[in-house]
Structure formats: structure tokens, C-alpha cells
Write a protein that holds these residues in place. Structure first.
Motif: not given
Length: 285
Positions: A190-212, A218-220
Motif C-alpha cells: 500500500t502507499v499511504d499519504k499523510y496530511a502532517i509530516k512527522p519531524t521524526n520517528l522512533f520505536k519504543v517496545n515495538g511501537e512507533m511514535y512521532s513528535i511534531t 502514536k503511529y498506526d
């Protein structure tokens, strides 16, 4: 103690170099050259400790990755294998027609290396040479007009999915579900398009997060304001819980040849502990 006929020591040009470790050596590389440190001593690079690849034109080393007991050297046009310990190393051309255009796209899973080329996504299946292109396999031939191959790329493995991000204004994301098996050996994209571009992505305990600048994400997670489970929702509740999604498909699915087409299935993933009514209207053009 000899002080005659000495030459000044010339430092290495460290402009735009990349760094890695190979066996017990620290290795820096740029262009077509790899410089090796003394084994076990990353501070000392003797002037004879280098290897030059026979690259053509503007080709250059993009990335070095460990794979099946050897190191794979990806250039923009080719793939080499380096094995052994310096200075007794062997450099072998693995593929002279396929290379990698961005180091951020390379990921290892299911005993393969996936990487992005000028022609799309490929995977390296073995680290030895075979006739033709048998050691690499194109994996995105079914979606070759849905994803751009320009710009800078980053990738990550997330919940058995290969995510390839285009670092542009839209931050489009190609998702390759490599552990979902389809007929004929294919896996879904699949190809996803997002309205907000994250400034970073990081994984913690198998989950992915971003801070803008607008908040913490929290991703997904998806939408959390589904239609209330009431007998007669109001018009405003319908409007507040309605989302429009456009799904683009390759031209070959609904274009030529001109025989009848059938739109058979559409899958929607939800995560809830309650019974949530979903009302879906599908338009096929």
C-alpha cells in the motif's frame, strides 16, 4: 630515528565519507574507495590499507551491509561482495546491472536484503553470482506507477511490515507486508499519504511514535471517533464520523485490455473491544 628524505603525512579527505566496521577493522568509504584501519586499532589507517572498486562513470559506493557471513557493497549501479580479513580479502562482483540509490532503503528480513534501485524495489536473495539477474528479484512490479523514486528515503521494520518513507513534503509511505502471502508468491503493498509530516520517528517496545510541533503521535492508531453505537445517530454524528479515502491502483488493474473487470474485496482494519457499526459507500471509477 631516521630524519632524511621524509615526506609529510597527508590526512584522509573525510568529506562526505561513511563509516562502518568489517570484522575487526574500522572502515571508512567514499566514492569508489574503502580505507581499512589496522585490525583492532580504529585510530590507525596505514596509507596502504585501502581497496578501490572498478566503478564506471559517476558510480559510487552507497552502503555496506552484512549479509550471510559476508559484506555486500552496494553502489548505484552494481553489487559487490567482500569476504575475508584485510589484507587477505576477496572482492567479487555479484550483480553488474542492479545497484542501490539510497542507503536508507536497505533492510534485512526473511534472510534477504531489500533495497531501492532506479527501477524500483528489489531483494537480494543470495551473496554469490548467478547467470543473469537470478540473485536479485524485483518485488514491486505490480505497483510500479504508484510510488515515486526521487528524493531522500528512510525505512524501518514495523510489525512485520517494511515501511519506506519519502522524505519530501508529503512524506508518502510505501508499506510492504512481507509476511502476508498472496497467490503466485506475491505480498501486498500500500502507499499511504499523510496530511502532517512527522519531524521524526522512533520505536519504543515495538511501537512507533512521532513528535511534531503540533503534538505527540502514536503511529498506526487510526481514527478513534467512530460512529456512536446508538439506534438513531444524528446527522451531525454522521458528519463527524465520516472519512473519505481515495485508493489509487495501477493502471493495469482497471485499464487495458478491455475485458470486464471485477472489484471483489476491500479490507478495513479496526481495533476495538466494542461492537462498532461501519457504513461504507464505495465508488469505483
Amino acid at each position: 630515528g631516521v630524519t632524511e628524505n621524509l615526506e609529510p603525512i597527508k590526512g584522509l579527505d573525510l568529506t562526505n565519507v561513511k563509516i562502518t566496521s568489517m570484522n575487526n577493522n574500522l572502515v571508512i568509504y567514499s566514492g569508489n574507495t574503502l580505507w581499512y584501519s589496522v585490525e583492532g586499532n580504529p585510530n590507525y589507517f596505514p596509507y596502504k590499507n585501502y581497496v578501490q572498486l572498478p566503478l564506471i562513470g559517476n558510480d559510487e559506493i552507497v552502503s555496506i551491509n552484512y549479509f550471510r557471513g559476508t559484506y555486500m557493497v552496494f553502489t548505484r549501479e552494481r553489487i559487490y561482495r567482500i569476504s575475508g580479513y584485510f589484507p587477505d580479502i576477496t572482492v567479487t562482483l555479484i550483480n553488474d546491472a542492479i545497484g542501490c540509490i539510497d542507503a536508507g532503503s536497505i533492510r534485512s528480513f526473511n534472510n534477504t536484503l531489500v533495497f531501492l534501485t532506479y527501477d524500483g524495489l528489489y531483494r537480494l536473495k543470495q551473496n554469490y553470482y548467478l547467470e543473469g539477474l537470478e540473485n536479485v528479484e524485483k518485488i514491486d512490479d505490480k505497483i510500479n506507477n504508484l510510488f515515486q523514486r526521487r528524493g531522500k528515503f528512510e525505512s524501518i521494520l514495523y510489525k512485520e511490515t517494511y515501511l519506506l518513507f519519502v522524505d519530501g513534503e508529503s512524506f508518502d509511505t510505501l508499506k510492504y507486508y512481507y509476511n502476508i502471502n498472496l497467490p503466485n508468491g506475491y505480498h501486498p503493498f500500500t502507499v499511504d499519504k499523510y496530511a502532517i509530516k512527522p519531524t521524526n520517528l522512533f520505536k519504543v517496545n515495538g511501537e512507533m511514535y512521532s513528535i511534531t510541533s503540533q503534538g505527540f503521535y502514536k503511529y498506526d492508531e487510526g481514527y478513534t471517533d467512530f460512529l456512536p453505537n446508538v439506534v438513531l445517530p444524528t446527522t451531525q454524528q454522521y458528519l463527524d464520523s465520516t472519512y473519505r479515502v481515495r485508493i489509487a491502483t495501477p493502471n493495469m488493474l482497471f485499464a487495458h485490455p478491455t475485458h470486464d473487470k471485477k472489484f471483489k474485496n476491500m479490507f478495513i482494519k479496526t481495533h476495538t473491544v466494542d461492537n462498532i457499526p461501519l457504513y461504507i459507500t464505495t465508488y469505483v471509477n
